[in-house]
Design a protein around this motif. Structure first.
Motif, PDB file in Angstrom:
ATOM      1  N   TRP A   1      -7.739  12.709  -4.953  1.00 35.29           N
ATOM      2  CA  TRP A   1      -6.541  13.535  -4.813  1.00 35.29           C
ATOM      3  C   TRP A   1      -6.250  14.231  -6.131  1.00 35.29           C
TER       4      TRP A   1
ATOM      5  N   PHE B   1      -7.751   7.108  -3.754  1.00 30.92           N
ATOM      6  CA  PHE B   1      -7.273   6.054  -2.867  1.00 30.92           C
ATOM      7  C   PHE B   1      -8.449   5.645  -1.995  1.00 30.92           C
TER       8      PHE B   1
ATOM      9  N   SER C   1      -8.975  -0.469   0.761  1.00 31.82           N
ATOM     10  CA  SER C   1      -8.021  -1.307   0.040  1.00 31.82           C
ATOM     11  C   SER C   1      -7.095  -2.040   1.005  1.00 31.82           C
ATOM     12  N   PHE C   2      -6.782  -1.426   2.149  1.00 29.58           N
ATOM     13  CA  PHE C   2      -5.918  -2.098   3.121  1.00 29.58           C
ATOM     14  C   PHE C   2      -6.581  -3.352   3.701  1.00 29.58           C
TER      15      PHE C   2
ATOM     16  N   THR D   1      -0.434   5.275  -7.637  1.00 26.30           N
ATOM     17  CA  THR D   1      -1.887   5.184  -7.699  1.00 26.30           C
ATOM     18  C   THR D   1      -2.514   6.572  -7.728  1.00 26.30           C
ATOM     19  N   ILE D   2      -2.027   7.452  -6.883  1.00 30.64           N
ATOM     20  CA  ILE D   2      -2.551   8.820  -6.846  1.00 30.64           C
ATOM     21  C   ILE D   2      -2.224   9.542  -8.146  1.00 30.64           C
TER      22      ILE D   2
ATOM     23  N   GLN E   1       0.826  -1.206   0.000  1.00 29.73           N
ATOM     24  CA  GLN E   1       0.000   0.000   0.000  1.00 29.73           C
ATOM     25  C   GLN E   1       0.864   1.262   0.000  1.00 29.73           C
ATOM     26  N   ILE E   2       1.887   1.275   0.827  1.00 30.21           N
ATOM     27  CA  ILE E   2       2.754   2.461   0.926  1.00 30.21           C
ATOM     28  C   ILE E   2       3.507   2.684  -0.382  1.00 30.21           C
TER      29      ILE E   2
ATOM     30  N   SER F   1       2.806   1.592  -3.443  1.00 35.42           N
ATOM     31  CA  SER F   1       1.962   1.872  -4.617  1.00 35.42           C
ATOM     32  C   SER F   1       1.211   3.196  -4.516  1.00 35.42           C
ATOM     33  N   PHE F   2       1.107   3.757  -3.320  1.00 34.95           N
ATOM     34  CA  PHE F   2       0.306   4.960  -3.104  1.00 34.95           C
ATOM     35  C   PHE F   2       0.658   6.118  -4.051  1.00 34.95           C
ATOM     36  N   PRO F   3       1.925   6.518  -4.177  1.00 39.32           N
ATOM     37  CA  PRO F   3       2.213   7.669  -5.055  1.00 39.32           C
ATOM     38  C   PRO F   3       1.839   7.428  -6.517  1.00 39.32           C
TER      39      PRO F   3
END
Length: 176
Positions: free
Chosen positions: A171, A103, A107-108, A96-97, A89-90, A92-94
């Motif tokens: 976002w 987000f 999903s977690f 994905t945004i 999750q951490i 892929s976050f940037p």
């Protein structure tokens, strides 16, 4: 898709390297897979599936052992599940945004619940269906139908979780 190609190339490379006692580490294998894929098709570099697949896999190789060290959980299964989910999750976050501008907080927990289903049920049963199908095609096909049903059920769960608007955050596209 690039993620399937990456997984196949990495799996084949790892099996061959292990057979000849040349297995080093995951970063060498993923680097080789990226090199092969980009020589074959340099435009993969612009494909979001390629980017996420390689980024998350590298993140898991590097990050999971480090996250495991700091999680104060005794259960190894739970610790590993949390580490994999949190790291993915951490990492892929940037991306994905950047590409999708959203987000979902669900999903977690969805990954925490569904990743074990894929890794302990669907994937091994898929290999079993292929092996059984090579010997007895009807039985292999029957097992494949059950696996397909489980797979579709998992995707329905994900779709229903994604449809809950309260947990989805939109976002703006960040700069590079």
């Amino acid at each position: 898709s690039p993620s399937v190609l990456r997984a196949g190339i990495m799996g084949l490379t790892a099996l061959v390297a292990a057979r000849f006692h040349l297995l080093k580490d995951g970063m060498q294998i993923i680097g080789g897979a990226a090199l092969v894929m980009l020589i074959w098709n340099p435009y993969f570099l612009y494909n979001v599936s390629f980017q996420l697949s390689f980024l998350v896999t590298c993140g898991l190789i590097v990050g999971v052992p480090k996250v495991n060290e700091v999680l104060p959980i005794r259960s190894l299964w739970l610790k590993n599940s949390l580490s994999v989910t949190l790291t993915a999750q951490i990492v892929s976050f940037p991306v994905t945004i950047y590409y999708f501008n959203q987000f979902n907080l669900l999903s977690f927990p969805a990954n925490l619940l569904l990743v074990p289903v894929f890794s302990t049920v669907i994937t091994p049963a898929g290999y079993g269906a292929m092996a059984i199908g090579a010997i007895w095609p009807t039985a292999g096909e029957g097992l494949a139908r059950v696996i397909t049903w489980i797979n579709h059920a998992c995707f329905k769960i994900v779709e229903s979780l994604d449809s809950v608007p309260w947990f989805r955050f939109i976002w703006p596209t960040p700069g590079l």
